[in-house]
Design an enzyme around this catalytic site. Structure first.
Site, mmCIF file in Angstrom:
data_model
loop_
_atom_site.group_PDB
_atom_site.id
_atom_site.type_symbol
_atom_site.label_atom_id
_atom_site.label_comp_id
_atom_site.label_asym_id
_atom_site.label_seq_id
_atom_site.Cartn_x
_atom_site.Cartn_y
_atom_site.Cartn_z
ATOM 1 N N GLN A 128 2.341 6.490 0.711
ATOM 2 C CA GLN A 128 2.002 7.104 -0.576
ATOM 3 C C GLN A 128 0.684 6.561 -1.143
ATOM 4 O O GLN A 128 0.380 6.773 -2.305
ATOM 5 C CB GLN A 128 3.139 6.882 -1.576
ATOM 6 C CG GLN A 128 4.450 7.501 -1.097
ATOM 7 C CD GLN A 128 5.531 7.413 -2.142
ATOM 8 O OE1 GLN A 128 5.410 8.005 -3.211
ATOM 9 N NE2 GLN A 128 6.586 6.669 -1.844
ATOM 10 N N GLY A 129 -0.047 5.823 -0.315
ATOM 11 C CA GLY A 129 -1.358 5.329 -0.734
ATOM 12 C C GLY A 129 -1.355 3.964 -1.393
ATOM 13 O O GLY A 129 -2.412 3.477 -1.791
ATOM 14 N N LEU A 130 -0.198 3.323 -1.510
ATOM 15 C CA LEU A 130 -0.158 2.027 -2.192
ATOM 16 C C LEU A 130 -0.886 0.937 -1.404
ATOM 17 O O LEU A 130 -1.566 0.096 -1.994
ATOM 18 C CB LEU A 130 1.284 1.601 -2.465
ATOM 19 C CG LEU A 130 2.042 2.437 -3.489
ATOM 20 C CD1 LEU A 130 3.469 1.924 -3.637
ATOM 21 C CD2 LEU A 130 1.331 2.434 -4.830
ATOM 22 N N GLY A 131 -0.754 0.934 -0.089
ATOM 23 C CA GLY A 131 -1.458 -0.053 0.727
ATOM 24 C C GLY A 131 -2.964 0.101 0.586
ATOM 25 O O GLY A 131 -3.697 -0.882 0.463
ATOM 26 N N GLN A 157 0.030 -2.251 15.534
ATOM 27 C CA GLN A 157 0.517 -0.995 14.959
ATOM 28 C C GLN A 157 -0.145 -0.633 13.629
ATOM 29 O O GLN A 157 0.026 0.487 13.151
ATOM 30 C CB GLN A 157 2.048 -1.003 14.822
ATOM 31 C CG GLN A 157 2.599 -1.994 13.834
ATOM 32 C CD GLN A 157 2.907 -3.360 14.430
ATOM 33 O OE1 GLN A 157 2.377 -3.739 15.464
ATOM 34 N NE2 GLN A 157 3.763 -4.117 13.767
ATOM 35 N N TYR A 162 -6.316 -0.109 8.889
ATOM 36 C CA TYR A 162 -7.476 -0.872 8.425
ATOM 37 C C TYR A 162 -8.793 -0.233 8.864
ATOM 38 O O TYR A 162 -9.781 -0.286 8.132
ATOM 39 C CB TYR A 162 -7.380 -2.326 8.885
ATOM 40 C CG TYR A 162 -6.232 -3.042 8.219
ATOM 41 C CD1 TYR A 162 -6.253 -3.314 6.857
ATOM 42 C CD2 TYR A 162 -5.099 -3.416 8.934
ATOM 43 C CE1 TYR A 162 -5.194 -3.947 6.231
ATOM 44 C CE2 TYR A 162 -4.038 -4.052 8.317
ATOM 45 C CZ TYR A 162 -4.094 -4.309 6.968
ATOM 46 O OH TYR A 162 -3.042 -4.928 6.343
#
Length: 182
Positions: A128-131, A157, A162
């Site tokens: 959901q884009g939090l990382g 993985q 990144y």
């Protein structure tokens, strides 16, 4: 190296949260609303960001367990957090209780280099884009301190995650090297 960061920030739009143009004072902000009305764990929650270095170690251990990380001695985890240059936590509140759903930290020589460690998002909140938002805020804090070289270690993985944020493997042929006691 500064040219790298200019290109990085120009071509990698990782700063898409509501903190886009706002730098957070680590000492002044106990919690900042990062995402309003996010669905997770079958409910709608507000997700907050905190740069407060205090984190409940048992909650952090549960978070790390949720993604299958090997347990580390809590005494050493506390020392690592206490000696970090930047720490960031993501959480939501329900019935006046905080639920830790994300964490990351960085160590630094406070001048040139920093390494990001322990980036973790609870599986119920992944995708959901939090990382991406958590990494954006850590990088923003480090760049504010004029840190030009930011490194991290990634399990195979998550390397592509990144890479999508602009990190590159083995830049200019540089290799990470490790020494382990026998």
């Amino acid at each position: 190296m500064m040219a790298f960061w200019k290109i990085f920030f120009k071509h990698h739009n990782i700063f898409s949260s509501n903190l886009n143009n706002q730098l957070v004072n680590q000492d002044a902000a106990d919690k900042i609303l990062l995402v309003k009305y996010l669905e997770g764990r079958g409910t709608i929650v507000n997700v907050y960001l905190s740069f407060n270095s205090y984190v409940n170690l048992h909650d952090l251990e549960k978070l790390c367990d949720s993604v299958g990380w090997v347990r580390r001695p809590l005494k050493k985890v506390k020392i690592a957090i206490d000696n970090s240059f930047v720490t960031a936590s993501l959480f939501y509140e329900q019935n006046k209780k905080k639920f830790l759903i994300g964490f990351a930290r960085a160590t630094s020589d406070t001048s040139f280099n920093a390494t990001i460690w322990d980036v973790v998002i609870h599986p119920d909140f992944q995708g959901q884009g939090l990382g991406k938002m958590l990494m954006a805020q850590i990088i923003k804090q480090l760049r504010y301190e004029d840190i030009n070289t930011i490194t991290l270690f990634a399990d195979p993985q998550v390397v592509n995650f990144y890479k999508h944020l602009g990190f590159i493997t083995d830049p200019d042929g540089v290799k990470g090297m490790f020494w382990y006691p026998l």
